[in-house]
Design a protein around this motif. Structure first.
Motif, PDB file in Angstrom:
ATOM      1  N   CYS A  56       0.848  -1.365  -0.199  1.00 42.85           N
ATOM      2  CA  CYS A  56       0.097  -0.080   0.000  1.00 42.85           C
ATOM      3  C   CYS A  56       0.946   1.251  -0.207  1.00 42.85           C
ATOM      4  CB  CYS A  56      -1.075   0.003   1.179  1.00 42.85           C
ATOM      5  SG  CYS A  56      -2.267  -1.094   0.985  1.00 42.85           S
ATOM      6  N   ASP A  57       2.219   1.189   0.084  1.00 43.11           N
ATOM      7  CA  ASP A  57       3.073   2.172  -0.027  1.00 43.11           C
ATOM      8  C   ASP A  57       2.771   3.373   0.894  1.00 43.11           C
ATOM      9  OD1 ASP A  57       4.370   0.798  -2.215  1.00 43.11           O
ATOM     10  OD2 ASP A  57       3.343   1.670  -3.719  1.00 43.11           O
ATOM     11  N   GLY A  58       2.457   3.146   2.272  1.00 40.08           N
ATOM     12  CA  GLY A  58       2.347   3.948   3.299  1.00 40.08           C
ATOM     13  C   GLY A  58       1.111   4.837   3.024  1.00 40.08           C
ATOM     14  N   GLN A  59       0.113   4.172   2.511  1.00 39.16           N
ATOM     15  CA  GLN A  59      -1.324   4.743   2.523  1.00 39.16           C
ATOM     16  C   GLN A  59      -1.847   5.280   3.529  1.00 39.16           C
ATOM     17  OE1 GLN A  59      -3.313   5.859  -0.208  1.00 39.16           O
ATOM     18  NE2 GLN A  59      -4.730   6.662   1.379  1.00 39.16           N
ATOM     19  N   PRO A  89      -7.916   2.863   2.798  1.00 37.74           N
ATOM     20  CA  PRO A  89      -8.897   2.936   1.599  1.00 37.74           C
ATOM     21  C   PRO A  89      -8.328   2.574   0.420  1.00 37.74           C
ATOM     22  CG  PRO A  89      -7.886   5.102   2.119  1.00 37.74           C
ATOM     23  CD  PRO A  89      -7.422   4.081   3.139  1.00 37.74           C
ATOM     24  N   LYS A  90      -7.098   2.059   0.401  1.00 32.45           N
ATOM     25  CA  LYS A  90      -6.659   1.274  -0.616  1.00 32.45           C
ATOM     26  C   LYS A  90      -6.563  -0.047  -0.659  1.00 32.45           C
ATOM     27  CE  LYS A  90      -2.094   2.083  -3.485  1.00 32.45           C
ATOM     28  NZ  LYS A  90      -0.814   2.826  -3.505  1.00 32.45           N
ATOM     29  N   CYS A  91      -6.107  -0.858   0.196  1.00 36.32           N
ATOM     30  CA  CYS A  91      -6.358  -2.222   0.264  1.00 36.32           C
ATOM     31  C   CYS A  91      -8.016  -2.730   0.794  1.00 36.32           C
ATOM     32  CB  CYS A  91      -5.391  -2.951   0.916  1.00 36.32           C
ATOM     33  SG  CYS A  91      -5.260  -2.641   2.663  1.00 36.32           S
ATOM     34  N   GLU A  92      -8.628  -1.539   1.498  1.00 33.55           N
ATOM     35  CA  GLU A  92      -9.899  -1.899   1.889  1.00 33.55           C
ATOM     36  C   GLU A  92      -9.932  -2.901   3.126  1.00 33.55           C
ATOM     37  OE1 GLU A  92     -12.737  -2.588  -1.051  1.00 33.55           O
ATOM     38  OE2 GLU A  92     -12.463  -0.485  -1.893  1.00 33.55           O
ATOM     39  N   THR A 117      -4.310  -3.459  -6.475  1.00 34.09           N
ATOM     40  CA  THR A 117      -4.311  -4.811  -7.305  1.00 34.09           C
ATOM     41  C   THR A 117      -3.046  -5.635  -7.105  1.00 34.09           C
ATOM     42  OG1 THR A 117      -3.464  -3.629  -9.324  1.00 34.09           O
ATOM     43  CG2 THR A 117      -5.600  -3.783  -8.963  1.00 34.09           C
ATOM     44  N   GLU A 118      -2.165  -5.015  -6.432  1.00 33.26           N
ATOM     45  CA  GLU A 118      -0.701  -5.720  -6.397  1.00 33.26           C
ATOM     46  C   GLU A 118      -1.059  -7.067  -5.099  1.00 33.26           C
ATOM     47  OE1 GLU A 118       3.296  -3.860  -6.890  1.00 33.26           O
ATOM     48  OE2 GLU A 118       1.609  -2.065  -6.482  1.00 33.26           O
ATOM     49  N   LYS A 119      -0.590  -8.031  -5.367  1.00 32.89           N
ATOM     50  CA  LYS A 119      -0.584  -9.078  -4.555  1.00 32.89           C
ATOM     51  C   LYS A 119       0.774  -9.971  -4.387  1.00 32.89           C
ATOM     52  CE  LYS A 119      -3.107 -13.461  -3.308  1.00 32.89           C
ATOM     53  NZ  LYS A 119      -4.228 -14.452  -4.058  1.00 32.89           N
ATOM     54  N   TYR A 120       1.056 -10.387  -2.939  1.00 31.45           N
ATOM     55  CA  TYR A 120       2.417 -10.839  -2.768  1.00 31.45           C
ATOM     56  C   TYR A 120       2.542 -12.210  -3.531  1.00 31.45           C
ATOM     57  CZ  TYR A 120       6.278 -13.084  -0.150  1.00 31.45           C
ATOM     58  OH  TYR A 120       7.318 -13.991   0.154  1.00 31.45           O
ATOM     59  N   VAL A 121       3.355 -12.572  -4.004  1.00 29.99           N
ATOM     60  CA  VAL A 121       3.811 -13.832  -4.771  1.00 29.99           C
ATOM     61  C   VAL A 121       4.618 -14.561  -4.046  1.00 29.99           C
ATOM     62  CG1 VAL A 121       4.136 -15.051  -6.826  1.00 29.99           C
ATOM     63  CG2 VAL A 121       2.908 -12.911  -7.018  1.00 29.99           C
ATOM     64  N   PRO A 122       4.684 -15.493  -3.435  1.00 28.60           N
ATOM     65  CA  PRO A 122       5.516 -16.402  -2.810  1.00 28.60           C
ATOM     66  C   PRO A 122       6.464 -17.109  -3.708  1.00 28.60           C
ATOM     67  CG  PRO A 122       3.522 -17.657  -2.338  1.00 28.60           C
ATOM     68  CD  PRO A 122       3.157 -16.298  -3.069  1.00 28.60           C
TER      69      PRO A 122
END
Length: 335
Positions: free
Chosen positions: A132-135, A156-159, A198-203
């Motif tokens: 979220c880059d410090g939202q 409000p970014k990742c809700e 929309t970014e999601k961490y990918v292991p």
């Protein structure tokens, strides 16, 4: 000249009183300035003085009248003497009353404007999620009922909601902000609503993405209970079949009457076997159609089996009429 001197002294005293009152902060400013109360905004006193805005709060807050006088900096009656314990209870009641008033104020136009400035200044903290880059976040409650849960911060970014980073803020009641405030603010000021992440961490393992089957061992461990239940059910079925088989372990011989009794016993045992099969089929999830087909097969072949059993009993009686064979069990004992 004396009168002039008297007037000048009174004016001096009034000016000193005014300067002293201006130097001391109000109870609302003092409360909002406490450590851990950074989430609160200062509610206008004219909003608090309107009885319509306080409707229903008298039944929720103890010492309502005294707490309201404390919030508005009204002097208590001179004949009221409070102990230290009562004064502490009165302060807690004033904090609770102000929090419930604050929850109503922040959803008004003036309250949203005041909270928007705090949102721009990141007074509510930032989202702890890396993507979220410090939202900047907004305070939110998970319930509108006081004493249910503490305040959370809404990104409000990742809700999603998170616990505040400061321990002092984690003890604030979530009902002092309510469940509506952050969403109403973003609806009122849509320009300050960021696009959804929309970014999601990918292991990864050694730089390679993990396939969903990489966690197959974990899923397999969770599903071990189902095969175990099936094995247990199969064991119960085998035990039931063994009991039915043992019931037919006695051989009768020596007379036609004994042969007829054996035939009748075989018929009853066959009926028990068919009944056991129906129970097993129903317990194993066979369904109503299988049980119905078994009943039809039983009705159609019942007469034929009875005739065959009668013929076998008569033949056995003729063969053993003179042999004198005694009643023998399958186990080898004699009676």
């Amino acid at each position: 000249m004396d009168s002039v001197d008297v007037v000048s002294e009174s004016d001096t005293e009034d000016s000193e009183d005014m300067s002293g009152s201006e130097g001391e902060p109000s109870w609302i400013s003092w409360f909002c300035g406490l450590r851990g109360n950074e989430f609160f905004c200062e509610v206008d006193e004219d909003y608090i003085e309107d009885d319509f805005n306080l409707s229903g709060l008298a039944n929720q807050v103890p010492y309502y009248e005294y707490a309201l006088d404390m919030i508005l900096d009204n002097e208590p009656p001179a004949d009221v003497m409070l102990t230290d314990q009562q004064h502490e209870m009165l302060e807690n009641a004033a904090e609770m009353l102000y929090g419930l008033i604050h929850a109503r104020y922040v959803v008004t136009a003036r309250g949203l404007t005041a909270m928007l400035e705090k949102f721009k200044n990141c007074d509510f903290g930032r989202c702890p999620r890396v993507l979220c880059d410090g939202q900047p976040c907004l305070p939110v409650g998970t319930s509108d009922l006081p004493g249910t849960s503490t305040v959370k911060i809404f990104c409000p970014k990742c809700e999603d909601t998170y616990y505040p980073r400061i321990d002092y803020q984690c003890s604030i009641d979530g009902a002092y902000f309510g469940t509506t405030f952050p969403h109403l603010l973003l609806m009122t000021y849509p320009v300050h609503r960021p696009p959804k992440s929309t970014e999601k961490y990918v292991p990864r393992v050694f730089g390679f993405k993990l396939h969903p089957s990489a966690y197959h061992n974990r899923d397999q461990g969770q599903g071990r209970s189902l095969p175990a239940a099936g094995a247990q059910q199969q064991q119960q079925q085998q035990r039931g079949n063994g009991v039915v088989a043992n019931a037919t372990s006695v051989v009768l011989a020596g007379s036609p009457q004994a042969a007829m009794a054996a035939a009748a016993g075989n018929n009853s045992n066959a009926g028990n076997n068919r009944h056991q099969q129906r129970l097993v089929a129903a317990a194993g999830g066979a369904g109503g159609s299988q049980v119905q087909s078994m009943d039809q097969d039983e009705d159609s072949g019942q007469e034929e089996q009875q005739q065959q059993q009668r013929q076998k009993g008569v033949q056995q009686a003729r063969l053993n009429s003179g042999s004198g064979i005694r009643l023998v069990s399958r186990a080898g004992g004699s009676r």
